[in-house]
Design an enzyme around this catalytic site. Structure first.
Site, PDB file in Angstrom:
ATOM      1  N   GLY A  68      50.927 -14.971 -27.002  1.00 42.05           N
ATOM      2  CA  GLY A  68      51.137 -13.843 -27.907  1.00 42.05           C
ATOM      3  C   GLY A  68      52.224 -12.949 -27.318  1.00 42.05           C
ATOM      4  O   GLY A  68      53.041 -13.392 -26.504  1.00 42.05           O
TER       5      GLY A  68
ATOM      6  N   VAL B  84      41.668 -22.258 -23.057  1.00 44.51           N
ATOM      7  CA  VAL B  84      41.090 -22.037 -21.728  1.00 44.51           C
ATOM      8  C   VAL B  84      39.661 -21.556 -21.918  1.00 44.51           C
ATOM      9  O   VAL B  84      39.423 -20.497 -22.519  1.00 44.51           O
ATOM     10  CB  VAL B  84      41.931 -21.015 -20.921  1.00 44.51           C
TER      11      VAL B  84
ATOM     12  N   GLU C 238      47.998  -0.977 -44.647  1.00 47.60           N
ATOM     13  CA  GLU C 238      49.095  -1.851 -45.084  1.00 47.60           C
ATOM     14  C   GLU C 238      48.584  -2.900 -46.073  1.00 47.60           C
ATOM     15  O   GLU C 238      49.232  -3.196 -47.084  1.00 47.60           O
ATOM     16  CB  GLU C 238      49.746  -2.526 -43.872  1.00 47.60           C
TER      17      GLU C 238
ATOM     18  N   ALA D 125      51.274  -3.982 -29.974  1.00 44.79           N
ATOM     19  CA  ALA D 125      52.202  -4.928 -29.360  1.00 44.79           C
ATOM     20  C   ALA D 125      52.901  -4.402 -28.098  1.00 44.79           C
ATOM     21  O   ALA D 125      53.038  -5.131 -27.110  1.00 44.79           O
ATOM     22  CB  ALA D 125      53.238  -5.345 -30.402  1.00 44.79           C
TER      23      ALA D 125
HETATM   24  C1  LIG Z   1      46.803  -7.824 -38.916  1.00 45.13           C
HETATM   25  C2  LIG Z   1      47.352  -7.174 -37.692  1.00 45.13           C
HETATM   26  C3  LIG Z   1      48.390  -6.257 -37.796  1.00 45.13           C
HETATM   27  C4  LIG Z   1      48.915  -5.664 -36.664  1.00 45.13           C
HETATM   28  N1  LIG Z   1      49.948  -4.779 -36.809  1.00 45.13           N
HETATM   29  C5  LIG Z   1      50.518  -4.241 -35.709  1.00 45.13           C
HETATM   30  C6  LIG Z   1      51.647  -3.382 -35.816  1.00 45.13           C
HETATM   31  O1  LIG Z   1      52.117  -3.093 -36.922  1.00 45.13           O
HETATM   32  N2  LIG Z   1      52.204  -2.897 -34.668  1.00 45.13           N
HETATM   33  C7  LIG Z   1      51.706  -3.206 -33.442  1.00 45.13           C
HETATM   34  O2  LIG Z   1      52.263  -2.766 -32.430  1.00 45.13           O
HETATM   35  N3  LIG Z   1      50.627  -4.006 -33.310  1.00 45.13           N
HETATM   36  C8  LIG Z   1      50.029  -4.530 -34.397  1.00 45.13           C
HETATM   37  N4  LIG Z   1      48.950  -5.357 -34.268  1.00 45.13           N
HETATM   38  C9  LIG Z   1      48.385  -5.581 -32.927  1.00 45.13           C
HETATM   39  C10 LIG Z   1      49.227  -6.562 -32.129  1.00 45.13           C
HETATM   40  O3  LIG Z   1      49.498  -7.703 -32.906  1.00 45.13           O
HETATM   41  C11 LIG Z   1      48.466  -6.926 -30.859  1.00 45.13           C
HETATM   42  O4  LIG Z   1      48.223  -5.750 -30.146  1.00 45.13           O
HETATM   43  C12 LIG Z   1      49.262  -7.883 -30.015  1.00 45.13           C
HETATM   44  O5  LIG Z   1      49.411  -9.106 -30.677  1.00 45.13           O
HETATM   45  C13 LIG Z   1      48.578  -8.083 -28.660  1.00 45.13           C
HETATM   46  O6  LIG Z   1      49.315  -9.007 -27.919  1.00 45.13           O
HETATM   47  P1  LIG Z   1      48.544  -9.940 -26.893  1.00 45.13           P
HETATM   48  O7  LIG Z   1      49.600 -10.759 -26.226  1.00 45.13           O
HETATM   49  O8  LIG Z   1      47.629  -9.150 -26.057  1.00 45.13           O
HETATM   50  O9  LIG Z   1      47.626 -10.860 -27.801  1.00 45.13           O
HETATM   51  P2  LIG Z   1      48.007 -11.804 -29.011  1.00 45.13           P
HETATM   52  O10 LIG Z   1      49.344 -11.515 -29.548  1.00 45.13           O
HETATM   53  O11 LIG Z   1      46.837 -11.759 -29.927  1.00 45.13           O
HETATM   54  O12 LIG Z   1      48.074 -13.234 -28.329  1.00 45.13           O
HETATM   55  C14 LIG Z   1      46.955 -13.837 -27.733  1.00 45.13           C
HETATM   56  C15 LIG Z   1      47.220 -15.322 -27.699  1.00 45.13           C
HETATM   57  O13 LIG Z   1      46.235 -15.923 -26.875  1.00 45.13           O
HETATM   58  C16 LIG Z   1      45.790 -17.108 -27.460  1.00 45.13           C
HETATM   59  N5  LIG Z   1      44.433 -17.348 -26.952  1.00 45.13           N
HETATM   60  C17 LIG Z   1      43.346 -16.563 -27.109  1.00 45.13           C
HETATM   61  N6  LIG Z   1      42.303 -17.060 -26.427  1.00 45.13           N
HETATM   62  C18 LIG Z   1      42.761 -18.178 -25.805  1.00 45.13           C
HETATM   63  C19 LIG Z   1      42.152 -19.121 -24.949  1.00 45.13           C
HETATM   64  N7  LIG Z   1      40.877 -19.011 -24.558  1.00 45.13           N
HETATM   65  N8  LIG Z   1      42.891 -20.165 -24.514  1.00 45.13           N
HETATM   66  C20 LIG Z   1      44.197 -20.297 -24.900  1.00 45.13           C
HETATM   67  N9  LIG Z   1      44.810 -19.408 -25.700  1.00 45.13           N
HETATM   68  C21 LIG Z   1      44.110 -18.361 -26.137  1.00 45.13           C
HETATM   69  C22 LIG Z   1      45.845 -16.849 -28.959  1.00 45.13           C
HETATM   70  O14 LIG Z   1      45.947 -18.049 -29.682  1.00 45.13           O
HETATM   71  C23 LIG Z   1      47.100 -15.984 -29.063  1.00 45.13           C
HETATM   72  O15 LIG Z   1      48.251 -16.748 -29.296  1.00 45.13           O
HETATM   73  C24 LIG Z   1      48.395  -5.968 -35.383  1.00 45.13           C
HETATM   74  C25 LIG Z   1      47.358  -6.889 -35.280  1.00 45.13           C
HETATM   75  C26 LIG Z   1      46.833  -7.487 -36.418  1.00 45.13           C
HETATM   76  C27 LIG Z   1      45.714  -8.475 -36.288  1.00 45.13           C
END
Ligand SMILES: Cc1cc2nc3c(=O)[nH]c(=O)nc-3n(C[C@H](O)[C@H](O)[C@H](O)COP(=O)(O)OP(=O)(O)OC[C@H]3O[C@@H](n4cnc5c(N)ncnc54)[C@H](O)[C@@H]3O)c2cc1C
Length: 432
Positions: free
Chosen positions: A10, A76, A171, A323
């Site tokens: 992500g 994982v 949204e 994000a």
């Molecule tokens: C509908 C929606 C709208 C949003 N709008 C906004 C916005 O407008 N602005 C903003 O800043 N934020 C927004 N967010 C929040 C933002 O998307 C998240 O805060 C951000 O994606 C977090 O990044 P991350 O890398 O922590 O996790 P993520 O981007 O969620 O990535 C986690 C990754 O880990 C993988 N994963 C999970 N568990 C495992 C495992 N056990 N083994 C292997 N892979 C695994 C998943 O498949 C995923 O690809 C929104 C979220 C959602 C759901």
């Protein structure tokens, strides 16, 4: 070669892997999906504005030229922090283990029902691509059924209730209303689409709690002007089915709302992987991390993004699950890994708040940018909307995705049409 395992492709995982591009390390990047998902635009997939592959990008494609990264498709399931291994489950294969010298946990969050009865069974969350496609299908299929059964309108079977008045709920409600009034009203000429109701339910006294009160108020007024019903200060008690495929959302004030489709946008908790690690967890199941984002007692393990309760060193409140903390956290973890390889100590994490944005529909968005000397700068209306469009294009991955999204947006804007409202049959074609 120093081995870095990154769990999750992500925002946080990608930022970490990219920041290690020139480092003398080998990176194993593991994700349960073979794509990186741009979650901020998921609601547009759910409301037929964009296609799924406009907001997703194959992880292998992103790292095609970064030779120190090996991409793994797998989940994982566990990690042994003492033995420094992770266990990876892959479809059609026995679980395997991968050893690491440094681990970056960036597994994000999952949607949570907060134990509200009926949500898991009857509501559709909006957290991954499957959710968005399921929501779009549920809405479009109902309209198709209503085209032959006009009684569905009177039974309020086309109504949508969005639970949660944060950015995702706001949204989604705005875009859903626009889909109904500007697009489906023309597609289904015999239906009185204007009578279909979209309601947002929010337990807090205002929408968009992470924004200032002026932006919250603007979001409420704009949604209401566009026909969305906003219910504030009331929570969801239960979601039930009426036996005919429709639902009822029972609220904490004793009232209830009929709904064909219930959207659950009320909150997230850390990925279940956090629990499987056996480390200390904070509120929402988030991994407690130290000032440098490493897990206490395990300086070689970092947790970043939604899965972690990261904070700017010296501050109490954990950063929001959006994000930017994930991107900046991923880069910070990568920098610490490189520093340690050079024999240097780690640095505390310092978050740079770039602001928050949410669209309320065509031509309207709210945006807030904290500025050190000027306080919070606000943008709203058309200018806010343009800023929102620009930033989302910049952060979207891949030229093809950016081009597709731009073309789709321009098309939607000029024609009031939505390109992505086909209903695939879901099965193989007939063979004669
Ligand atoms: C509908 C929606 C709208 C949003 N709008 C906004 C916005 O407008 N602005 C903003 O800043 N934020 C927004 N967010 C929040 C933002 O998307 C998240 O805060 C951000 O994606 C977090 O990044 P991350 O890398 O922590 O996790 P993520 O981007 O969620 O990535 C986690 C990754 O880990 C993988 N994963 C999970 N568990 C495992 C495992 N056990 N083994 C292997 N892979 C695994 C998943 O498949 C995923 O690809 C929104 C979220 C959602 C759901």
């Amino acid at each position: 070669m120093h081995r870095v395992v990154i769990v999750g492709a992500g925002f946080g995982g990608l930022a970490a892997a990219r920041a290690l591009r020139d480092a003398p390390v080998h990176v194993d990047l593991i994700d349960a999906n073979n794509y990186h998902l741009f979650q901020p635009l998921l609601y547009q997939v759910a409301t037929a504005g964009l296609d799924g592959d406009d907001v997703a990008y194959a992880v292998r494609g992103i790292f095609r030229r970064q030779r120190n990264v090996t991409v793994h498709l797998g989940r994982v399931a566990a990690a042994d922090l003492d033995a420094r291994t992770v266990t990876v489950e892959r479809a059609g294969a026995a679980p395997s283990t991968l050893a690491y010298d440094s681990l970056v946990v960036a597994a994000g969050a999952v949607s949570t029902t907060y134990g509200v009865p009926g949500v898991a069974e009857h509501a559709i969350a909006l957290k991954d691509l499957d959710d968005a496609v399921a929501l779009r299908r549920a809405v479009l299929e109902r309209f198709e059924r209503a085209a032959v059964d006009h009684g569905m309108l009177a039974r309020r079977s086309l109504d949508v209730v969005v639970c949660g008045g944060g950015p995702t709920g706001v949204e989604t409600a705005g875009a859903m209303m626009e889909l109904f009034t500007k697009v489906l009203a023309k597609d289904f000429r015999d239906l009185d689409v204007a009578s279909v109701q979209v309601t947002v339910v929010e337990a807090a006294p205002r929408l968009l709690g992470m924004f200032g009160p002026a932006s919250s108020e603007r979001a409420r007024r704009t949604l209401e002007r566009r026909g969305v019903v906003v219910r504030l200060g009331v929570g969801v008690d239960r979601v039930s089915a009426d036996g005919h495929g429709d639902h009822r959302v029972e609220l904490t004030d004793g009232t209830s709302l009929p709904a064909g489709v219930v959207v659950w946008a009320a909150g997230v908790r850390a990925s279940p992987l956090a629990q499987a690690l056996g480390v200390e967890l904070g509120r929402g199941g988030r991994i407690v991390v130290g000032d440098d984002l490493s897990v206490p007692g395990h300086p070689e393990v970092f947790a970043v993004g939604d899965v972690a309760a990261s904070r700017t060193a010296g501050e109490d409140a954990p950063l929001p699950q959006v994000a930017q903390p994930a991107i900046q956290g991923g880069r910070h973890a990568a920098r610490q890994i490189v520093r340690r390889l050079k024999g240097r100590g780690s640095e505390p994490f310092s978050y740079h708040d770039k602001g928050s944005m949410a669209t309320i529909g065509r031509h309207d968005a709210v945006a807030e940018f904290p500025r050190r000397w000027l306080g919070v700068q606000r943008l709203s209306g058309f200018v806010g909307w343009l800023a929102w469009l620009g930033l989302h294009i910049v952060y979207l991955i891949g030229f093809r995705n950016r081009a597709n999204v731009l073309v789709n947006w321009a098309w939607n804007y000029l024609t009031f049409d939505r390109a992505s409202r086909i209903l695939p049959s879901g099965g193989p074609s007939d063979v004669d």
